[in-house]
Design an enzyme around this catalytic site. Sequence first.
Site, short mmCIF file in Angstrom:
data_model
loop_
_atom_site.label_atom_id
_atom_site.label_comp_id
_atom_site.label_asym_id
_atom_site.label_seq_id
_atom_site.Cartn_x
_atom_site.Cartn_y
_atom_site.Cartn_z
N GLY A 36 0.83 -1.20 0.00
CA GLY A 36 0.00 0.00 0.00
C GLY A 36 0.86 1.24 0.00
O GLY A 36 2.05 1.17 0.33
N GLY A 39 1.61 5.80 4.46
CA GLY A 39 0.60 6.40 5.33
C GLY A 39 -0.74 5.68 5.36
O GLY A 39 -1.69 6.20 5.95
N GLY A 41 -1.22 2.80 6.82
CA GLY A 41 -1.35 2.04 8.08
C GLY A 41 -0.60 0.72 8.12
O GLY A 41 -0.81 -0.07 9.04
N LYS A 42 0.29 0.50 7.15
CA LYS A 42 1.02 -0.78 7.11
C LYS A 42 1.90 -0.94 8.38
O LYS A 42 1.85 -1.97 9.03
CB LYS A 42 1.93 -0.86 5.87
CG LYS A 42 1.20 -0.76 4.54
CD LYS A 42 2.13 -1.06 3.39
CE LYS A 42 3.30 -0.10 3.25
NZ LYS A 42 2.94 1.26 2.88
N SER A 43 2.67 0.12 8.68
CA SER A 43 3.57 0.02 9.84
C SER A 43 2.78 -0.08 11.14
O SER A 43 3.21 -0.77 12.08
CB SER A 43 4.50 1.24 9.90
OG SER A 43 5.35 1.23 8.77
N GLU A 151 9.26 -2.70 5.35
CA GLU A 151 9.97 -2.08 4.22
C GLU A 151 11.47 -2.38 4.25
O GLU A 151 12.29 -1.49 4.39
CB GLU A 151 9.70 -0.58 4.19
CG GLU A 151 8.23 -0.30 3.96
CD GLU A 151 7.94 1.15 3.60
OE1 GLU A 151 8.87 1.88 3.30
OE2 GLU A 151 6.75 1.50 3.61
#
Lengths: 238, 238
Positions: A36, A39, A41-43, A151
């Site tokens: 995605g 920003g 919301g992955k992290s 990442e």
Amino acid sequence: MKLISAQGLVKNFHGRPVIKGIDFDIEQGEVLALIGPNGVGKSTAIAMILGILPPDDGSIAYWRPDYRSFVGAQLQSTPFFEGYSAAENLKLFGALYHTRLSREQIQEKLESCHLADAGKTPAIKLSLGQQKRLAIGVTIVHHPELVVLDEPTAGLDPRARYEIKEMIQTMAQNSQTVLFSSHDMDEVEQIADRLIFMNDGRIVDAGKPETLMAKHGVGNLEALYLKLTPSQFKGGLQ
Amino acid sequence: MNTVFNLSLRSAAREPFLLFWSIIMPIAGTIGLGMLIHQPGYALQITTGMMATGILFYAFTTTVFSVLAQRKRGVYKLLRVTPMPLWRYILSVSGAWILVSLLCAGLVLAVGSIVFDFRLSILSVLMMGMVCVLGAGGYVFLSFFISGLCKSEAQASIATNLITLPFLLCSSAFYSLESAPQWVQLISAFNPFQWFVNGLRTGFLMDVTGWLASIGVLLLILLITLFLAVKSFGFSEA
């Protein structure tokens, strides 16, 4: 077997919803990519899975109560202890996971991270690619069953990216389950078994790459990415 | 836990600020001021004052920056993913830093003893050692808390100066406060650093009543700062 089952996860920061109710499972032995734009919301989702952030709502079920001993994680910030050499970082992280490493084992780990000659080099003085490899090295120092990488190839040159991809492929060959986040569709195509697309704090679709491409009528993952994560700009480029 | 302690000790010993602020400066200050100012009891005053100052600079100022650097790297976030309990990590690292502080103070005392011909008993050295351990522990734990409040090195610099300057200036580390204004004397009565200096001096003189009072106050400060250190991990990493 499901290693992790997340149900209805919600997270707000200062009243602003960042994760708006997501459900997903992580199956043993799979390489799962969380995809995605920045920003979405992955992290935050990764931090909740790892227990760093508590969800405001929803639940996460782990495959074993002592799961912390069997998870390895690398966060975006390339964490390692400053003031310590590469070898000392491996030894220290081993100790944090209750794994005592001999000098020979540390050398083996350094070699597997392509850092054989950098054992005595202070970690802070390594190149960015070497630091990323060290960060992944400390993540798997205790042979975790689940490896979570946020990442892992961001900001790296092609060779460094290739080496990280190689490390992830080796983990998969060693039957380790891997969850990683990425924007790089070439990388995802080469190493992921299953994809989760996120946009605006929600999961917009998930499945095997070929299934998703067929479902959305696209020929490659980049087109799929563009279709599932539409631009936030109204009107777009002229 | 031993590995964490040993590696922390090795890393601490390589800290360049340690050599200057906690070894060279206190030793030079002890010899220089002790030989320059010919007043009865001043050699004892400056030696204990410099021991306390060296410990303050290392156990508090240096460690604030060290903890901040690790925190910014994200390693403390990762600690929450490992099975090692937070309190064990804090105690292991702090133990190493306290030992380094103790060795620095021992060096200053040894040099002071040689230059000013102090006749020290083993009991006196042990009493001072106990004060050093409790004082250094309190400063190390305080450094965890203060670094948790700071987001940058600039903020850390301001915070450490705001704490260390009143500590030093409102204490009798370098000069007597007998003729100081009433309000300065009042502040010094509540100054934790003054209690640290008092503990060293009463230990040196084997004044058991005064030493016990200082030990009691330093122990209380240690417990409060330990509580703050553990709490600071919670809020700053979230």
